[in-house]
Write a protein that holds these residues in place. Structure first.
Motif, mmCIF file in Angstrom:
data_model
loop_
_atom_site.group_PDB
_atom_site.id
_atom_site.type_symbol
_atom_site.label_atom_id
_atom_site.label_comp_id
_atom_site.label_asym_id
_atom_site.label_seq_id
_atom_site.Cartn_x
_atom_site.Cartn_y
_atom_site.Cartn_z
ATOM 1 N N ALA A 150 18.334 -9.313 -39.570
ATOM 2 C CA ALA A 150 17.383 -9.645 -38.509
ATOM 3 C C ALA A 150 16.060 -10.116 -39.100
ATOM 4 C CB ALA A 150 17.157 -8.433 -37.611
ATOM 5 N N ASP A 151 15.605 -9.467 -40.182
ATOM 6 C CA ASP A 151 14.365 -9.892 -40.833
ATOM 7 C C ASP A 151 14.496 -11.315 -41.369
ATOM 8 O OD1 ASP A 151 13.247 -7.419 -40.328
ATOM 9 O OD2 ASP A 151 13.606 -6.631 -42.338
ATOM 10 N N GLU A 152 15.632 -11.625 -41.955
ATOM 11 C CA GLU A 152 15.832 -12.956 -42.532
ATOM 12 C C GLU A 152 15.905 -14.024 -41.440
ATOM 13 O OE1 GLU A 152 19.304 -12.161 -44.914
ATOM 14 O OE2 GLU A 152 18.097 -11.664 -46.671
ATOM 15 N N ILE A 153 16.583 -13.704 -40.360
ATOM 16 C CA ILE A 153 16.645 -14.642 -39.229
ATOM 17 C C ILE A 153 15.250 -14.875 -38.659
ATOM 18 C CG2 ILE A 153 17.476 -14.930 -36.861
ATOM 19 C CD1 ILE A 153 19.998 -13.351 -37.747
ATOM 20 N N TYR A 154 14.491 -13.805 -38.505
ATOM 21 C CA TYR A 154 13.124 -13.888 -37.966
ATOM 22 C C TYR A 154 12.259 -14.843 -38.799
ATOM 23 C CZ TYR A 154 8.262 -12.269 -37.500
ATOM 24 O OH TYR A 154 6.899 -12.210 -37.362
ATOM 25 N N VAL A 155 12.343 -14.750 -40.115
ATOM 26 C CA VAL A 155 11.519 -15.602 -40.979
ATOM 27 C C VAL A 155 12.030 -17.042 -40.990
ATOM 28 C CG1 VAL A 155 10.821 -16.010 -43.369
ATOM 29 C CG2 VAL A 155 10.737 -13.696 -42.439
ATOM 30 N N THR A 206 4.212 -11.870 -28.913
ATOM 31 C CA THR A 206 5.219 -12.914 -29.121
ATOM 32 C C THR A 206 5.957 -12.689 -30.446
ATOM 33 O OG1 THR A 206 3.721 -14.489 -30.229
ATOM 34 C CG2 THR A 206 3.852 -14.588 -27.816
ATOM 35 N N GLU A 207 5.249 -12.219 -31.460
ATOM 36 C CA GLU A 207 5.910 -11.938 -32.736
ATOM 37 C C GLU A 207 6.850 -10.746 -32.616
ATOM 38 O OE1 GLU A 207 5.856 -13.870 -35.673
ATOM 39 O OE2 GLU A 207 5.132 -15.105 -34.014
ATOM 40 N N ARG A 208 6.445 -9.727 -31.870
ATOM 41 C CA ARG A 208 7.342 -8.586 -31.644
ATOM 42 C C ARG A 208 8.591 -9.041 -30.896
ATOM 43 N NH1 ARG A 208 2.385 -5.685 -30.973
ATOM 44 N NH2 ARG A 208 2.343 -6.157 -28.739
ATOM 45 N N GLN A 209 8.403 -9.925 -29.929
ATOM 46 C CA GLN A 209 9.553 -10.441 -29.180
ATOM 47 C C GLN A 209 10.478 -11.241 -30.090
ATOM 48 O OE1 GLN A 209 7.962 -12.696 -25.905
ATOM 49 N NE2 GLN A 209 7.341 -10.891 -24.754
ATOM 50 N N ARG A 210 9.901 -12.037 -30.993
ATOM 51 C CA ARG A 210 10.719 -12.819 -31.916
ATOM 52 C C ARG A 210 11.516 -11.913 -32.841
ATOM 53 N NH1 ARG A 210 8.934 -15.592 -35.728
ATOM 54 N NH2 ARG A 210 10.944 -16.624 -35.882
ATOM 55 N N ARG A 211 10.879 -10.854 -33.339
ATOM 56 C CA ARG A 211 11.593 -9.911 -34.213
ATOM 57 C C ARG A 211 12.699 -9.203 -33.448
ATOM 58 N NH1 ARG A 211 8.938 -6.133 -38.495
ATOM 59 N NH2 ARG A 211 11.109 -6.313 -39.145
ATOM 60 N N GLN A 255 16.953 -13.435 -21.996
ATOM 61 C CA GLN A 255 17.417 -14.451 -22.930
ATOM 62 C C GLN A 255 18.905 -14.272 -23.257
ATOM 63 O OE1 GLN A 255 15.330 -16.797 -23.666
ATOM 64 N NE2 GLN A 255 16.359 -17.963 -25.261
ATOM 65 N N HIS A 256 19.345 -13.026 -23.425
ATOM 66 C CA HIS A 256 20.733 -12.791 -23.817
ATOM 67 C C HIS A 256 21.719 -13.171 -22.720
ATOM 68 C CE1 HIS A 256 21.299 -9.223 -21.277
ATOM 69 N NE2 HIS A 256 20.056 -8.890 -21.577
ATOM 70 N N ALA A 257 21.228 -13.318 -21.481
ATOM 71 C CA ALA A 257 22.116 -13.659 -20.367
ATOM 72 C C ALA A 257 22.165 -15.152 -20.102
ATOM 73 C CB ALA A 257 21.670 -12.920 -19.104
ATOM 74 N N ARG A 258 21.431 -15.940 -20.845
ATOM 75 C CA ARG A 258 21.370 -17.378 -20.606
ATOM 76 C C ARG A 258 22.586 -18.085 -21.207
ATOM 77 N NH1 ARG A 258 16.746 -19.313 -18.467
ATOM 78 N NH2 ARG A 258 15.219 -17.689 -17.960
ATOM 79 N N PRO A 259 22.977 -19.232 -20.603
ATOM 80 C CA PRO A 259 24.210 -19.905 -21.022
ATOM 81 C C PRO A 259 24.266 -20.241 -22.510
ATOM 82 C CG PRO A 259 23.441 -20.805 -18.943
ATOM 83 C CD PRO A 259 22.379 -19.861 -19.412
ATOM 84 N N ALA A 260 23.153 -20.684 -23.102
ATOM 85 C CA ALA A 260 23.178 -21.052 -24.521
ATOM 86 C C ALA A 260 23.529 -19.857 -25.391
ATOM 87 C CB ALA A 260 21.826 -21.630 -24.937
ATOM 88 N N VAL A 261 22.981 -18.692 -25.062
ATOM 89 C CA VAL A 261 23.266 -17.484 -25.838
ATOM 90 C C VAL A 261 24.704 -17.037 -25.603
ATOM 91 C CG1 VAL A 261 22.630 -15.074 -26.216
ATOM 92 C CG2 VAL A 261 20.857 -16.782 -25.824
ATOM 93 N N GLN A 262 25.165 -17.101 -24.360
ATOM 94 C CA GLN A 262 26.532 -16.714 -24.061
ATOM 95 C C GLN A 262 27.537 -17.609 -24.794
ATOM 96 O OE1 GLN A 262 27.666 -13.972 -22.183
ATOM 97 N NE2 GLN A 262 25.511 -13.463 -22.568
ATOM 98 N N ALA A 263 27.200 -18.890 -24.940
ATOM 99 C CA ALA A 263 28.081 -19.806 -25.666
ATOM 100 C C ALA A 263 28.154 -19.441 -27.141
ATOM 101 C CB ALA A 263 27.598 -21.248 -25.503
#
Length: 217
Positions: free
Chosen positions: A177-182, A146-151, A86-94
């Motif tokens: 990170a916790d606030e973003i996750y929620v 999936t929740e672990r991945q989201r966190r 995910q971190h290597a995808r264009p949207a994240v790089q932008a």
């Protein structure tokens, strides 16, 4: 030495074929699960819809039906079948390249909205199936993963903002990170867009504003 280009071509062709097969399987399974539900979708029906043998389906989706659901979730999350982090995808790089903090969060909110629109319906089907079948350990394990991945995914933007010195005073990267996750949960998206009847623009603007107020110094 002369065989190396040929072997590389064959290897690449096999890789492309495997990606195409995985994508067909994911699209067929997603359509059936959204129409019929997880429990009512059989491996045989998915194989037929994807145009593959049942054995090919089991090979591509280790773990049986929960493995199939994982392929559906992963491909839907990424938007394709490429094994690209995910971190290597264009949207994240932008997002990373954007120098302005407010625009950075606006880009992030746009990405969250796109993911929620793609993945939200699949996530809801899997949640409903898990609630109806408490004994399905594989499905419950998948949802927990999936929740672990989201966190874990929420740590990326939090650590990025922290490294850039943009987090508000006293806010650690862990708490951010916790606030973003929620704030970016599928459930919040569903309640605002379905129960409260917000438009996508409403949600994107709210998320951008809320992330800025919550995170930025």
């Amino acid at each position: 030495m002369e065989d190396r280009p040929k072997r590389g071509y064959v290897s690449r062709l096999r890789h492309d074929n495997a990606e195409a097969t995985r994508l067909r399987i994911a699209e067929a399974a997603r359509a059936l699960m959204l129409e019929r539900g997880y429990a009512a979708t059989t491996m045989g029906e998915v194989a037929a819809a994807a145009g593959v043998a049942v054995q090919t389906l089991y090979t591509a989706c280790p773990g049986g039906k929960p493995g199939l659901a994982k392929v559906v979730y992963d491909v839907t999350l990424a938007g394709d079948a490429q094994p690209l982090p995910q971190h290597a995808r264009p949207a994240v790089q932008a997002i990373i390249a954007e120098p302005d903090p407010a625009r950075k969060l606006a880009r992030y909110a746009e990405m969250v909205l796109a993911i929620a629109r793609r993945v939200g319906p699949v996530h809801r089907v899997l949640r409903a199936a898990a609630a109806a079948t408490p004994a399905d350990g594989g499905l419950h394990d998948l949802l927990a993963e999936t929740e672990r991945q989201r966190r874990t995914g929420a740590r990326g933007p939090a650590e990025h903002l922290a490294a850039a010195g943009l987090l508000r005073p006293g806010l650690t990267a862990d708490r951010a990170a916790d606030e973003i996750y929620v704030l970016t949960s599928f459930e919040t998206f569903e309640r605002l867009t379905e129960v409260c009847a917000w438009t996508d623009d409403d949600y994107r603007e709210w998320l951008t504003r809320t992330l800025a107020v919550t995170l930025l110094g």
